[in-house]
Design an enzyme around this catalytic site. Sequence first.
Site, PDB file in Angstrom:
ATOM      1  N   ASP A 208      63.562 -41.539 -34.282  1.00 57.46           N
ATOM      2  CA  ASP A 208      62.516 -42.555 -34.387  1.00 57.46           C
ATOM      3  C   ASP A 208      61.426 -42.260 -33.359  1.00 57.46           C
ATOM      4  OD1 ASP A 208      62.071 -45.421 -35.684  1.00 57.46           O
ATOM      5  OD2 ASP A 208      61.408 -45.531 -33.604  1.00 57.46           O
ATOM      6  N   ILE A 209      60.176 -42.307 -33.797  1.00 57.63           N
ATOM      7  CA  ILE A 209      59.051 -42.048 -32.886  1.00 57.63           C
ATOM      8  C   ILE A 209      58.827 -43.280 -32.013  1.00 57.63           C
ATOM      9  CG2 ILE A 209      56.604 -41.465 -32.722  1.00 57.63           C
ATOM     10  CD1 ILE A 209      56.839 -40.204 -35.500  1.00 57.63           C
ATOM     11  N   ASN A 216      49.172 -45.913 -34.392  1.00 50.58           N
ATOM     12  CA  ASN A 216      48.381 -46.377 -35.535  1.00 50.58           C
ATOM     13  C   ASN A 216      47.316 -47.385 -35.120  1.00 50.58           C
ATOM     14  OD1 ASN A 216      49.516 -44.858 -37.615  1.00 50.58           O
ATOM     15  ND2 ASN A 216      51.182 -46.309 -37.928  1.00 50.58           N
ATOM     16  N   HIS A 221      45.551 -44.770 -38.821  1.00 51.28           N
ATOM     17  CA  HIS A 221      46.649 -44.222 -39.617  1.00 51.28           C
ATOM     18  C   HIS A 221      46.484 -42.732 -39.903  1.00 51.28           C
ATOM     19  CE1 HIS A 221      48.846 -47.950 -40.463  1.00 51.28           C
ATOM     20  NE2 HIS A 221      47.663 -48.539 -40.437  1.00 51.28           N
ATOM     21  N   ASP A 225      49.501 -40.274 -39.359  1.00 49.32           N
ATOM     22  CA  ASP A 225      50.043 -39.340 -40.346  1.00 49.32           C
ATOM     23  C   ASP A 225      50.121 -37.927 -39.770  1.00 49.32           C
ATOM     24  OD1 ASP A 225      50.307 -41.370 -42.140  1.00 49.32           O
ATOM     25  OD2 ASP A 225      48.596 -40.796 -43.390  1.00 49.32           O
ATOM     26  N   GLU A 251      58.140 -44.106 -39.391  1.00 46.45           N
ATOM     27  CA  GLU A 251      58.352 -43.122 -38.319  1.00 46.45           C
ATOM     28  C   GLU A 251      59.809 -42.725 -38.174  1.00 46.45           C
ATOM     29  OE1 GLU A 251      58.377 -47.220 -36.213  1.00 46.45           O
ATOM     30  OE2 GLU A 251      57.648 -46.299 -38.066  1.00 46.45           O
TER      31      GLU A 251
END
Length: 349
Positions: A208-209, A216, A221, A225, A251
């Site tokens: 998980d980031i 974001n 966004h 991305d 994420e």
Amino acid sequence: MDNEILDAIVEITGQRDLDSLENTLVVTLLDVIPASRIMLLKFPSDGRKDILSVVMNLSALLDATGHQRFQLLDEPPTLDVEGKLKDCVSHNTTVVWSPNDKTTQTLLPVLCDSRVNGALLIESVHPLTSELKTVEGIVRVFNNYQTLFNESERDTLTGLLNRRTFDTRLDRLLRTQLHNKQILVGSEGMREKRYLGPDSFAWLVIIDIDHFKRVNDTYGHLFGDEVILTLAQKMREAFRNSDLLFRFGGEEFVMILEPITAPMAKATLNKFREQIEQHKFSQVGQITISIGYALVTERDYPAQVLERADQALYYAKEHGRNCVHEYSDLIDRGELEVIEHETGSIELF
């Protein structure tokens, strides 16, 4: 012959996943053409174009009664893209040549979404003069279905496997581990023969980031991305082609690492975490990740393993982020409690 061709097309179009489609192509062609061996080759998922991974290598032999028998060959795991093979994949063209006076090789490009992503190598005693058009037609059907499966099984942004393929892939891995002391493993073009030692296990990993919402909100966004794309590429570079890489959405990423020891799994994941921490992402700068993972055994349900890894990830997020934690280690240390599940009389395998 016409009936055999029709049967071949029916068999190929009846498959429901890419692995089955690939196996069916090779087996079906060996049934309808006079070939002694067929190899399905694909470019590895890490982007290399100088080698082709052997997805399937099947030979056809006649037994003592004159019946055809198939033999799955393990070697070689890869072929260098050179000579006639390079001509085939570079120019998207069929190449026929004779390396010696006893063998003819027919090389056909394999396409996915109109791009060459591999090749089919057919060995026969004599040139497939009358059969070549038939083979090319069957390969075109395969190419179309491969494109459809690729679109349905992969995340549109990163190209990694998507959530809907997870249960099937994990189930297949667990069944293989259950029935074989040595397993033939593979994903996205790479097959490797690995012998499982008593201390080697498969591992399910969730990545998980950290603070991704801030990325974001702060940069938009588009840059979010870009972070996800970069992380996916780093995953391809850091892990084996035979490890399964998924994007579950947002994420969150999931991996199934094929059998390695517990110390090796921990070291591998920590090394990857450090690589991400040290990478400078475009515009965004430093990004860190949290990792939770759990051992996978052949008696586990996919949902159970996911839950264990998710608990380890949650612990990592709650205890500083930018760290790696393993479920059973947290249980042994008393940091987590085992969640009991009701069990019935039905067994998964």
